[in-house]
Design an enzyme around this catalytic site. Structure first.
Site, PDB file in Angstrom:
ATOM      1  CE  LYS A  13      17.927  55.348 -10.343  1.00  0.00           C
ATOM      2  NZ  LYS A  13      16.600  54.819 -10.724  1.00  0.00           N
ATOM      3  NE  ARG A  88      19.661  49.391  -8.840  1.00  0.00           N
ATOM      4  CZ  ARG A  88      19.738  50.145  -9.913  1.00  0.00           C
ATOM      5  NH1 ARG A  88      20.850  50.764 -10.223  1.00  0.00           N
ATOM      6  NH2 ARG A  88      18.696  50.289 -10.676  1.00  0.00           N
ATOM      7  NE  ARG A 127      14.010  53.467 -19.494  1.00  0.00           N
ATOM      8  CZ  ARG A 127      14.599  53.262 -18.333  1.00  0.00           C
ATOM      9  NH1 ARG A 127      15.196  54.266 -17.706  1.00  0.00           N
ATOM     10  NH2 ARG A 127      14.573  52.083 -17.783  1.00  0.00           N
ATOM     11  NE  ARG A 159      17.180  50.033 -19.306  1.00  0.00           N
ATOM     12  CZ  ARG A 159      17.453  50.648 -18.159  1.00  0.00           C
ATOM     13  NH1 ARG A 159      17.925  51.889 -18.182  1.00  0.00           N
ATOM     14  NH2 ARG A 159      17.279  50.051 -17.020  1.00  0.00           N
ATOM     15  NE  ARG A 170      14.508  47.861 -14.128  1.00  0.00           N
ATOM     16  CZ  ARG A 170      14.221  48.738 -15.082  1.00  0.00           C
ATOM     17  NH1 ARG A 170      13.463  48.378 -16.102  1.00  0.00           N
ATOM     18  NH2 ARG A 170      14.700  49.957 -15.027  1.00  0.00           N
TER      19      ARG A 170
HETATM   20  P1  AP5 Z   1      14.846  57.701 -16.479  1.00  0.00           P
HETATM   21  O1  AP5 Z   1      15.467  59.027 -16.239  1.00  0.00           O
HETATM   22  O2  AP5 Z   1      15.444  56.859 -17.537  1.00  0.00           O
HETATM   23  O3  AP5 Z   1      14.683  56.916 -15.098  1.00  0.00           O
HETATM   24  P2  AP5 Z   1      15.739  56.171 -14.191  1.00  0.00           P
HETATM   25  O4  AP5 Z   1      15.391  56.448 -12.772  1.00  0.00           O
HETATM   26  O5  AP5 Z   1      17.137  56.508 -14.640  1.00  0.00           O
HETATM   27  O6  AP5 Z   1      15.335  54.682 -14.535  1.00  0.00           O
HETATM   28  P3  AP5 Z   1      16.206  53.395 -14.789  1.00  0.00           P
HETATM   29  O7  AP5 Z   1      15.230  52.346 -15.238  1.00  0.00           O
HETATM   30  O8  AP5 Z   1      17.357  53.655 -15.714  1.00  0.00           O
HETATM   31  O9  AP5 Z   1      16.698  53.092 -13.400  1.00  0.00           O
HETATM   32  P4  AP5 Z   1      17.169  51.778 -12.905  1.00  0.00           P
HETATM   33  O10 AP5 Z   1      17.715  52.226 -11.609  1.00  0.00           O
HETATM   34  O11 AP5 Z   1      16.178  50.685 -12.859  1.00  0.00           O
HETATM   35  O12 AP5 Z   1      18.169  51.280 -14.038  1.00  0.00           O
HETATM   36  P5  AP5 Z   1      19.758  51.287 -14.168  1.00  0.00           P
HETATM   37  O13 AP5 Z   1      20.081  51.627 -15.553  1.00  0.00           O
HETATM   38  O14 AP5 Z   1      20.407  52.048 -13.063  1.00  0.00           O
HETATM   39  O15 AP5 Z   1      13.289  57.954 -16.800  1.00  0.00           O
HETATM   40  C1  AP5 Z   1      12.439  56.883 -17.128  1.00  0.00           C
HETATM   41  C2  AP5 Z   1      11.464  57.311 -18.245  1.00  0.00           C
HETATM   42  O16 AP5 Z   1      10.588  58.311 -17.737  1.00  0.00           O
HETATM   43  C3  AP5 Z   1      12.165  57.951 -19.448  1.00  0.00           C
HETATM   44  O17 AP5 Z   1      11.429  57.590 -20.586  1.00  0.00           O
HETATM   45  C4  AP5 Z   1      12.039  59.457 -19.192  1.00  0.00           C
HETATM   46  O18 AP5 Z   1      12.038  60.205 -20.391  1.00  0.00           O
HETATM   47  C5  AP5 Z   1      10.725  59.533 -18.458  1.00  0.00           C
HETATM   48  N1  AP5 Z   1      10.674  60.583 -17.445  1.00  0.00           N
HETATM   49  C6  AP5 Z   1      11.675  60.974 -16.610  1.00  0.00           C
HETATM   50  N2  AP5 Z   1      11.221  61.937 -15.775  1.00  0.00           N
HETATM   51  C7  AP5 Z   1       9.901  62.124 -16.084  1.00  0.00           C
HETATM   52  C8  AP5 Z   1       8.888  62.984 -15.566  1.00  0.00           C
HETATM   53  N3  AP5 Z   1       9.115  63.828 -14.561  1.00  0.00           N
HETATM   54  N4  AP5 Z   1       7.652  62.909 -16.114  1.00  0.00           N
HETATM   55  C9  AP5 Z   1       7.386  62.041 -17.138  1.00  0.00           C
HETATM   56  N5  AP5 Z   1       8.311  61.212 -17.668  1.00  0.00           N
HETATM   57  C10 AP5 Z   1       9.574  61.258 -17.142  1.00  0.00           C
HETATM   58  O19 AP5 Z   1      20.076  49.738 -13.880  1.00  0.00           O
HETATM   59  C11 AP5 Z   1      19.683  48.731 -14.784  1.00  0.00           C
HETATM   60  C12 AP5 Z   1      20.062  47.374 -14.233  1.00  0.00           C
HETATM   61  O20 AP5 Z   1      21.499  47.318 -14.068  1.00  0.00           O
HETATM   62  C13 AP5 Z   1      19.499  47.043 -12.848  1.00  0.00           C
HETATM   63  O21 AP5 Z   1      18.199  46.500 -12.918  1.00  0.00           O
HETATM   64  C14 AP5 Z   1      20.526  46.009 -12.356  1.00  0.00           C
HETATM   65  O22 AP5 Z   1      20.333  44.761 -12.965  1.00  0.00           O
HETATM   66  C15 AP5 Z   1      21.843  46.579 -12.895  1.00  0.00           C
HETATM   67  N6  AP5 Z   1      22.492  47.487 -11.926  1.00  0.00           N
HETATM   68  C16 AP5 Z   1      22.772  48.808 -12.102  1.00  0.00           C
HETATM   69  N7  AP5 Z   1      23.348  49.313 -10.992  1.00  0.00           N
HETATM   70  C17 AP5 Z   1      23.442  48.293 -10.112  1.00  0.00           C
HETATM   71  C18 AP5 Z   1      23.924  48.183  -8.776  1.00  0.00           C
HETATM   72  N8  AP5 Z   1      24.440  49.256  -8.126  1.00  0.00           N
HETATM   73  N9  AP5 Z   1      23.858  46.976  -8.173  1.00  0.00           N
HETATM   74  C19 AP5 Z   1      23.370  45.890  -8.804  1.00  0.00           C
HETATM   75  N10 AP5 Z   1      22.877  45.916 -10.063  1.00  0.00           N
HETATM   76  C20 AP5 Z   1      22.915  47.121 -10.715  1.00  0.00           C
END
Ligand code: AP5
Length: 214
Positions: A13, A88, A127, A159, A170
């Site tokens: 994402k 979410r 990552r 992270r 997660r």
């Molecule tokens: P990346 O693009 O970083 O993936 P992502 O989907 O953004 O993953 P996240 O882990 O950031 O998502 P998340 O939803 O768990 O975390 P968030 O920060 O929102 O890609 C991942 C890796 O793969 C990278 O190394 C990239 O280079 C690689 N990659 C990408 N595409 C690829 C491909 N096609 N092929 C190969 N490699 C690839 O949330 C974190 C925490 O915050 C949550 O756990 C929660 O505690 C809190 N939080 C955030 N939002 C909320 C909410 N709305 N409600 C409650 N808690 C929340």
């Protein structure tokens, strides 16, 4: 154009959102980045959120709903935005359905990125993040200079919630609390399903093709 990006942790994402924001000129709003910035700055919100985040749990709905309400009221969203990480849970989606009409906004499309679990674990374990929000992968998407962000020159870090136990939590949380939103938005007829298992540029082309149809 207002877009929601839906997908499990590690589905790409953040990676795709940066590229989409650049191509379409929309603002990238990542609730994960907002929370991590609060953690870094030691705010009350950051202190409360950190324990949930490190354990791979969701931060309570009411905190997120307030964050998004404030963020969507800022003037920079008028040219369109991409929500990455919100909603979410069903209560978050329902809250947004109330907030948006008050702000004169609507969601045009929900881009749903699907990736198998084994691939997600590989992506998250390799990552590396920059505090500017750009994410890299040691093997699949390395920075030009080891340990350094290509965009801002910042030092990359692993992270806390990318450790194995938190990652497994997660993925479970995604299945129980976030996946039901696919049905929620299918009923609204605004889902674009994307196969997120390929190469980063191919996935971007697939997303762009869906957005260009709007
Ligand atoms: P990346 O693009 O970083 O993936 P992502 O989907 O953004 O993953 P996240 O882990 O950031 O998502 P998340 O939803 O768990 O975390 P968030 O920060 O929102 O890609 C991942 C890796 O793969 C990278 O190394 C990239 O280079 C690689 N990659 C990408 N595409 C690829 C491909 N096609 N092929 C190969 N490699 C690839 O949330 C974190 C925490 O915050 C949550 O756990 C929660 O505690 C809190 N939080 C955030 N939002 C909320 C909410 N709305 N409600 C409650 N808690 C929340």
């Amino acid at each position: 154009m207002n877009i929601v990006l839906l997908g499990p942790p590690g589905s790409g994402k953040g990676t795709q959102a940066k590229m989409i924001a650049e191509k379409y000129g929309v603002v990238h709003i990542s609730t994960g980045d907002i929370l991590r910035e609060n953690v870094r700055n030691g705010t009350d919100l950051g202190k409360e959120a950190k324990t949930y985040m490190d354990a791979g749990k969701l931060v309570p709905d009411e905190l997120l709903i307030n964050i998004i309400k404030d963020r969507l009221a800022k003037p920079d969203v008028t040219g369109g935005y991409m929500l990455d990480g919100y909603p979410r849970t069903t209560p978050q989606a329902e809250a947004m359905d109330k907030i948006l009409p008050e702000l004169g906004q609507k969601i045009d499309v929900v881009v749903n990125i699907d990736v198998p679990d084994d691939e997600l674990v590989k992506r998250l374990s390799g990552r590396r993040m920059c505090k500017c929000g750009v994410s890299y992968h040691l093997k699949f998407n390395p920075p030009k200079k080891e340990g350094i962000c290509d965009v801002c020159g910042g030092e990359l870090y692993h992270r806390d919630d990318d450790k194995e136990e938190a990652v497994l939590n997660r993925l479970e949380v995604y299945k129980t609390q976030t996946q039901p939103l696919i049905d929620y938005y299918n009923k609204a007829g605004i889902i674009a399903d994307i196969n997120g298992a390929g190469e980063i540029p191919e996935i971007f082309d697939e997303i762009a093709a869906s957005l260009d149809k709007l």
